[in-house]
Design a protein around this motif. Structure first.
Motif, PDB file in Angstrom:
ATOM      1  N   VAL A   1       0.817  -1.209   0.000  1.00  0.00           N
ATOM      2  CA  VAL A   1       0.000   0.000   0.000  1.00  0.00           C
ATOM      3  C   VAL A   1       0.854   1.265   0.000  1.00  0.00           C
ATOM      4  CG1 VAL A   1      -0.263   0.300   2.517  1.00  0.00           C
ATOM      5  CG2 VAL A   1      -2.143   0.940   0.966  1.00  0.00           C
TER       6      VAL A   1
ATOM      7  N   MET B   1       0.404   6.388  -4.816  1.00  0.00           N
ATOM      8  CA  MET B   1      -0.548   6.284  -3.702  1.00  0.00           C
ATOM      9  C   MET B   1      -1.143   7.640  -3.353  1.00  0.00           C
ATOM     10  SD  MET B   1       1.993   5.788  -0.426  1.00  0.00           S
ATOM     11  CE  MET B   1       3.319   6.938  -0.096  1.00  0.00           C
TER      12      MET B   1
ATOM     13  N   ARG C   1      -7.409   7.670  -7.494  1.00  0.00           N
ATOM     14  CA  ARG C   1      -6.486   6.538  -7.536  1.00  0.00           C
ATOM     15  C   ARG C   1      -7.163   5.315  -6.918  1.00  0.00           C
ATOM     16  NH1 ARG C   1      -1.257   9.065  -7.792  1.00  0.00           N
ATOM     17  NH2 ARG C   1      -1.591  10.889  -9.132  1.00  0.00           N
TER      18      ARG C   1
ATOM     19  N   PHE D   1      -6.701   1.356  -5.330  1.00  0.00           N
ATOM     20  CA  PHE D   1      -5.857   0.282  -4.788  1.00  0.00           C
ATOM     21  C   PHE D   1      -6.755  -0.926  -4.594  1.00  0.00           C
ATOM     22  CE2 PHE D   1      -3.803  -2.242  -1.485  1.00  0.00           C
ATOM     23  CZ  PHE D   1      -2.480  -2.254  -1.923  1.00  0.00           C
TER      24      PHE D   1
ATOM     25  N   TRP E   1      -1.421   0.420  -6.550  1.00  0.00           N
ATOM     26  CA  TRP E   1      -2.109   1.675  -6.861  1.00  0.00           C
ATOM     27  C   TRP E   1      -2.105   1.920  -8.373  1.00  0.00           C
ATOM     28  CZ3 TRP E   1      -4.869   4.593  -3.593  1.00  0.00           C
ATOM     29  CH2 TRP E   1      -4.646   4.463  -2.224  1.00  0.00           C
TER      30      TRP E   1
ATOM     31  N   GLY F   1      -8.272   8.761  -2.853  1.00  0.00           N
ATOM     32  CA  GLY F   1      -7.735   7.408  -2.924  1.00  0.00           C
ATOM     33  C   GLY F   1      -8.787   6.416  -2.470  1.00  0.00           C
TER      34      GLY F   1
END
Length: 472
Positions: free
Chosen positions: A29, A34, A141, A143, A161, A192
């Motif tokens: 992560v 990120m 973004r 993840f 990411w 995010g």
């Protein structure tokens, strides 16, 4: 060559070999691309050689902080993040150097649950498909956490990411995307989104194991879960592998869409879900805002399981910093447990976050809900919260509305609006004592707030509800 000189050369060679092969490793992560939570104290952590000095430089303030790796080969330090912006660099030196590029500072949310949160463009979602030509946005973004389980809490998970574009969006949670898009538009900050979900999973697997197994009632409900080849059922299995590794990473909050996997034992869902939320908040050591979706109408094979889960979900709103969106109006086919409209689900969740977490006014975000009932002259007078100006009936008559007397037999009811109250009666019930609205598995009601949000299904009684197989 003397023994002393040979020893020195050997020591220098070993130190040189160690420096050349020093191992600096970061959790997945923490990577280029990120998004870090703005104006927060953000931990950065990883692994390196024992007793290795670690230097971290952040480009937003050109500050260098340092720490020393412990005997367990782990290191951690915290950095202060500024207001939203970027891109920035984070440089980490520990024998070798790692540079994390294109780092944004903004708002970070986790999107979790089962299949209705997991659903993406590959499920044939027209709203997502329509976004693909214009969705590219470097300020959003993704993840994506890979599916995994573990018997004990893990230090790391698998994922990476990616910026939002037509390729990454195809594989990302549709609800998460529309939620994040709305936040990005309204707040004008990078967003995010961490997607950690698994279709079919019950809430037990997302809850710390001892919080389930240590409670006799929750353990009994967990034991009723059947074994399937496609998803785990063991308490804590995905919490350990897909949630705990992220708990050092600061979040703004969480969104959640799950519940269908717990219709096997609906009466304990409020307790289970509250326990899950509490276990996450303890793991993150912060009172995370938690906004979730009430499950949609669906023709389950057993009477009163979907409606009982919905009732239990509504009760969880008593917890601080929680909120539930109602989606009974976003279903075109009640024989499909996966409604296709994920655009409005994501936007309703975002409106909740904008109002409650970011204190933006001017948007209706909370569905009306039953508040109080008065009985007089053979009629029930119902009042509701979050319905300024009263309710609206879409159609000629209210659907999915029933009334019962002391015999506990429910009959279809008639209704009219009087100011902000709904007046309910039936010619078959001389003295009504209970009213139910939308209280069945596949009920799609037609009562709304003036802002267009559906009335939350409810019942005024607490009579035992029988769960029996539906005859076909």
């Amino acid at each position: 060559m003397s023994f002393f000189r040979m020893f020195c050369w050997t020591l220098l060679a070993c130190l040189g070999f160690q420096a050349a092969n020093s191992q600096l490793r970061l959790p997945s992560v923490l990577a280029s691309g990120m998004v870090l939570q703005q104006q927060d104290s953000v931990p950065l952590w990883g692994w390196a050689d024992p007793a290795q000095k670690v230097f971290v430089t952040t480009s937003w303030d050109n500050r260098t902080d340092s720490t020393v790796t412990g005997h367990g080969a782990k290191w951690m330090l915290k950095v202060k993040t500024p207001a939203a912006g970027g891109p920035y660099q984070v440089t980490i030196r520990a024998g070798q150097t790692r540079v994390l590029d294109n780092v944004m500072i903004g708002e970070v949310w986790i999107c979790s649950g089962q299949s209705n949160m997991e659903m993406n463009e590959g499920w044939g979602l027209p709203d997502v498909r329509a976004e693909l030509p214009t969705c590219s946005n470097a300020r959003i973004r993704f993840f994506q956490v890979d599916k995994s389980t573990a018997d004990f809490p893990q230090d790391d998970c698998s994922g990476r990411w990616l910026p939002c574009d037509s390729n990454s969006l195809k594989h990302f949670s549709a609800v998460g995307y529309f939620f994040g898009k709305k936040l990005n538009q309204e707040l004008n900050v990078p967003v995010g989104l961490i997607s950690s979900n698994w279709g079919g999973t019950p809430a037990e697997v997302w809850t710390r194991a001892d919080r389930v197994t240590g409670d006799p009632e929750l353990k009994a409900s967990a034991d009723r879960q059947e074994d399937f080849a496609w998803w785990p059922r063991e308490p804590g299995a995905t919490f350990n592998a897909m949630i705990f590794p992220l708990t050092r990473f600061p979040l703004a909050g969480a969104i959640w869409y799950q519940g269908e996997g717990n219709t096997v034992a609906p009466q304990t869902y409020a307790k289970l879900f509250s326990t899950m939320i509490d276990s996450w908040r303890r793991a993150w050591n912060r009172n995370l805002p938690f906004y979730y979706v009430q499950i949609a109408p669906f023709t389950y094979g057993t009477t009163h399981v979907g409606d009982l889960v919905r009732e239990q979900q509504a009760q969880v709103q008593r917890m601080d910093q929680t909120g539930m969106v109602v989606i009974t109006d976003l279903v075109n086919d009640t024989t499909d447990i996966h409604p296709k409209d994920k655009h409005d689900v994501g936007y309703r969740l975002a409106n909740y976050a904008l109002a409650q977490t970011y204190h933006r006014s001017g948007t209706d975000y909370r569905s009306p809900s039953f508040q109080h009932m008065d009985l007089r002259q053979g009629k029930a007078y119902l009042s509701f919260s979050d319905a300024p100006g009263g309710l609206v009936i879409r159609g000629k008559a209210v659907r999915e509305l029933y009334v019962a007397g002391q015999d506990q037999v429910f009959y279809p009811a008639e209704a009219r609006l009087e100011g902000e109250q709904l007046v309910v009666w039936s010619r078959q019930v001389r003295e009504p004592v209970a009213v139910r609205f939308g209280f069945s598995n596949a009920a799609v009601g037609n009562l709304f707030s003036r802002g267009g949000l559906p009335l939350c299904p409810f019942r005024t009684d607490n009579w035992p509800v029988e769960q029996v197989p539906v005859k076909k």
